[in-house]
Design a protein around this motif. Structure first.
Motif, PDB file in Angstrom:
ATOM      1  N   GLU A  42      63.446  40.477 -29.302  1.00 18.24           N
ATOM      2  CA  GLU A  42      62.567  41.023 -30.336  1.00 18.24           C
ATOM      3  C   GLU A  42      62.477  42.520 -30.079  1.00 18.24           C
ATOM      4  N   LYS A  77      53.047  34.917 -25.705  1.00 18.44           N
ATOM      5  CA  LYS A  77      53.742  34.917 -24.416  1.00 18.44           C
ATOM      6  C   LYS A  77      55.248  35.043 -24.612  1.00 18.44           C
ATOM      7  N   SER A  78      55.787  34.209 -25.496  1.00 16.52           N
ATOM      8  CA  SER A  78      57.241  34.274 -25.731  1.00 16.52           C
ATOM      9  C   SER A  78      57.624  35.616 -26.312  1.00 16.52           C
TER      10      SER A  78
HETATM   11  N1  LIG Z   1      60.181  35.296 -35.526  1.00 15.31           N
HETATM   12  C1  LIG Z   1      58.876  35.282 -35.874  1.00 15.31           C
HETATM   13  N2  LIG Z   1      58.508  35.582 -37.136  1.00 15.31           N
HETATM   14  C2  LIG Z   1      57.217  35.592 -37.501  1.00 15.31           C
HETATM   15  N3  LIG Z   1      56.194  35.291 -36.675  1.00 15.31           N
HETATM   16  C3  LIG Z   1      56.485  34.981 -35.406  1.00 15.31           C
HETATM   17  C4  LIG Z   1      57.848  34.946 -34.942  1.00 15.31           C
HETATM   18  N4  LIG Z   1      57.834  34.603 -33.636  1.00 15.31           N
HETATM   19  C5  LIG Z   1      56.534  34.425 -33.305  1.00 15.31           C
HETATM   20  N5  LIG Z   1      55.716  34.646 -34.355  1.00 15.31           N
HETATM   21  C6  LIG Z   1      54.250  34.596 -34.339  1.00 15.31           C
HETATM   22  O1  LIG Z   1      53.806  35.408 -33.301  1.00 15.31           O
HETATM   23  C7  LIG Z   1      52.729  34.807 -32.617  1.00 15.31           C
HETATM   24  C8  LIG Z   1      53.059  34.661 -31.155  1.00 15.31           C
HETATM   25  O2  LIG Z   1      54.084  33.705 -31.006  1.00 15.31           O
HETATM   26  P1  LIG Z   1      54.721  33.334 -29.601  1.00 15.31           P
HETATM   27  O3  LIG Z   1      55.838  32.406 -29.863  1.00 15.31           O
HETATM   28  O4  LIG Z   1      55.018  34.565 -28.855  1.00 15.31           O
HETATM   29  O5  LIG Z   1      53.527  32.564 -28.905  1.00 15.31           O
HETATM   30  P2  LIG Z   1      53.510  31.785 -27.530  1.00 15.31           P
HETATM   31  O6  LIG Z   1      52.370  32.334 -26.765  1.00 15.31           O
HETATM   32  O7  LIG Z   1      54.841  31.843 -26.897  1.00 15.31           O
HETATM   33  O8  LIG Z   1      53.163  30.302 -27.987  1.00 15.31           O
HETATM   34  P3  LIG Z   1      53.656  28.897 -27.366  1.00 15.31           P
HETATM   35  O9  LIG Z   1      52.813  28.635 -26.172  1.00 15.31           O
HETATM   36  O10 LIG Z   1      53.374  27.929 -28.466  1.00 15.31           O
HETATM   37  O11 LIG Z   1      55.102  29.021 -27.049  1.00 15.31           O
HETATM   38  C9  LIG Z   1      52.461  33.496 -33.325  1.00 15.31           C
HETATM   39  O12 LIG Z   1      51.406  33.705 -34.225  1.00 15.31           O
HETATM   40  C10 LIG Z   1      53.737  33.211 -34.044  1.00 15.31           C
HETATM   41  O13 LIG Z   1      53.485  32.500 -35.228  1.00 15.31           O
END
Ligand SMILES: Nc1ncnc2c1ncn2[C@@H]1O[C@H](COP(=O)(O)OP(=O)(O)OP(=O)(O)O)[C@@H](O)[C@H]1O
Ligand SMILES: [Mg+2]
Lengths: 257, 224
Positions: free
Chosen positions: A55, A44-45
């Motif tokens: 990104e 999501k992020s």
């Molecule tokens: N800068 C980065 N470098 C390497 N892997 C990353 C990075 N940012 C995110 N990830 C990986 O990408 C995937 C998605 O991460 P993201 O933060 O977008 O999830 P999310 O849905 O926002 O989770 P949450 O609800 O915990 O915030 C995860 O597996 C995370 O480990």
């Protein structure tokens, strides 16, 4: 349907071998309030951060009000020169989970900073505008204090004012209430609701499913490397069609009373 | 029992004052030059470009690992031979201590810059700031406050290290003191006065630095 404010097509992003999503298409119409739900780590992020290019996507296209962002190349990957990044980010507001206020500036200074440094306004009008935005989030009387003196809820409202001051065409919220004490969540959600009622276009990543139901006009559920299910709040939250959505919602309801 | 007699020293106090003035000029030169060199070296070290990073690393390493006296001699005696240029004692001293303190400041700057949380960089970018704006408006103002104590420490060290320039006949406080000691046959009194001058001036600087640090704390950003 009116022309979309934001159009994502074929957006893909991986970190090394970890593919976060492969082919995301999303049209955001003016006034859309799209809540993005999904399990932790589902991306999501990352999706939100690709929209303002914190990104850089590996492939796909971002269009903001009809303007294609970056220079698409034959490989499908686009190049994003520094100037284009700045232009896009001026037009897209972002609010972070951790507020990220500038601690060395007053509250009004935080809100005026983009106007002065990025848009080149002089400090008088910028301050006027900052005060007006602070008024909107109910914090005009805190204009000359420093962020360290504010509660979490107040900090987040300042962060919202800071983003709004730039007159963004779309607002991105990444779990704006997740770092807050439960007692402070309401005041921040109240401000976001007010923005929604004013017809602001926004993408909102949240775990507040009840809030999403009331404020969003569309819900996007993220899983399996993409948008897994999307529809109206009634469709997705009340009658989810797909298994993972159902599981996710059941899990969330477990401790409700 | 030794009979202290400061009268001959005070009679020639102009000599010491001139030396003190030269010490201050040299310190101020090396300090301001060093801050600029240090910032440039720090940015070079943080750069993605290898051709910027590697030379900066080398300069910093060389100046951190060689004795200041050797550096000074090299600039004073060596550089004129290599480049066939004229070197005054002031130029040699100024160059040596500018680059040397630059090497130390670079490390302090770098550490200060990378200590600023990722969220600060991201929220500055998110409102559309370019790299230079972000550095100037968001990162450096916070980093400088964090670096300030080690900067002060290093500057005081610098002022004391400049006494080495007496060896290349730059008329700093210590050099003048040596002259005066020989002239008056009162080394004990002369060096006591010199120690006192360093003590008082550095203590004053420390006092104002501490007050400044208190002022920095007023925004409360250190307690977050
Ligand atoms: N800068 C980065 N470098 C390497 N892997 C990353 C990075 N940012 C995110 N990830 C990986 O990408 C995937 C998605 O991460 P993201 O933060 O977008 O999830 P999310 O849905 O926002 O989770 P949450 O609800 O915990 O915030 C995860 O597996 C995370 O480990
Ligand atoms: Mg997240």
């Amino acid at each position: 349907m009116p022309d979309p404010i934001l159009r994502l097509s074929g957006l893909a992003k991986s970190f090394d071998t970890n593919t976060v999503f492969e082919d995301v298409d999303l049209d955001v119409a003016p006034g859309d309030r799209i809540a993005i739900l999904g399990a932790s780590g589902s991306g999501k992020s990352t999706l939100l951060r690709c929209v303002n290019l914190l990104e850089i996507p590996d492939a796909g296209r971002i269009e903001l009000n009809g303007d294609v962002v970056g220079n698409p190349e034959k490989s499908g990957r686009a190049r994003y020169p520094e100037r284009e990044l700045r232009e896009l980010r001026k037009r897209v507001g972002m609010v972070f989970q951790q507020f990220n206020l500038f601690p060395h500036m007053t509250v009004a200074g935080n809100v005026a900073e983009g106007l002065v440094t990025v848009l080149g306004q002089s400090s008088g009008p910028a301050r006027e505008r900052a005060l007006a935005e602070l008024d909107r989030v109910g914090l005009r009387d805190k204009a000359d204090t420093y962020p360290s003196r504010l509660s979490g809820g107040q900090k987040q409202r300042v962060a919202i004012a800071r983003a709004l001051a730039m007159d963004p065409e779309i607002m991105l919220f990444d779990e704006p209430t997740s770092a807050l004490d439960p007692a402070l969540v309401g005041e921040v959600l109240g401000v976001i609701e007010q923005l929604a009622n004013e017809g602001r276009t926004m993408l909102l990543v949240t775990h507040e499913i009840g809030f999403a139901y009331h404020v969003a006009n569309r819900i996007a559920f993220i899983a399996e490397g993409g948008i897994y299910e999307i529809g109206t709040p009634d469709e997705v939250l009340k009658n989810p069609r797909r298994e993972k959505t159902q599981k996710f919602l059941a899990e969330h309801r477990r401790f409700q009373f | 029992m030794y009979e202290w007699n400061f009268a001959p020293v005070f009679a020639e106090s102009g000599l010491l004052l001139a030396g003190f003035r030269n010490t201050l000029i040299l310190t101020a030169t090396a300090l301001s030059g060093g801050l600029v060199v240090g910032l440039l070296l720090a940015f070079a070290r943080l750069s993605h470009r290898r051709w910027l990073r590697l030379p900066a690393d080398l300069v910093i390493e060389v100046f951190r690992t060689t004795p200041p006296l050797v550096q000074l001699f090299w600039f004073y005696f060596g550089l004129p031979i290599v480049l066939s240029v004229e070197m005054t004692p002031f130029m040699a001293a100024g160059l040596t201590f500018t680059i040397q303190s630059g090497a130390f400041f670079a490390e302090i700057f770098r550490a200060g810059i990378v200590s600023i949380e990722k969220g600060q960089w991201e929220s500055a970018k998110a409102i559309g700031m370019g790299h230079n704006q972000l550095m100037r408006r968001i990162i450096l103002p916070q980093a400088v406050k964090r670096m300030f104590p080690s900067m002060m420490e290093r500057s005081i060290e610098l002022m004391k290290t400049t006494t080495l320039v007496a060896t290349v006949s730059y008329a700093d406080l210590l050099f003048q003191a040596n002259e005066l000691a020989q002239k008056t046959f009162r080394p004990l009194e002369v060096y006591t006065v010199v120690a006192l001058i360093y003590f008082v001036s550095i203590s004053c600087v420390s006092f104002f630095a501490a007050r400044l640090e208190k002022r920095f704390a007023r925004t409360g950003e250190f307690s977050v």
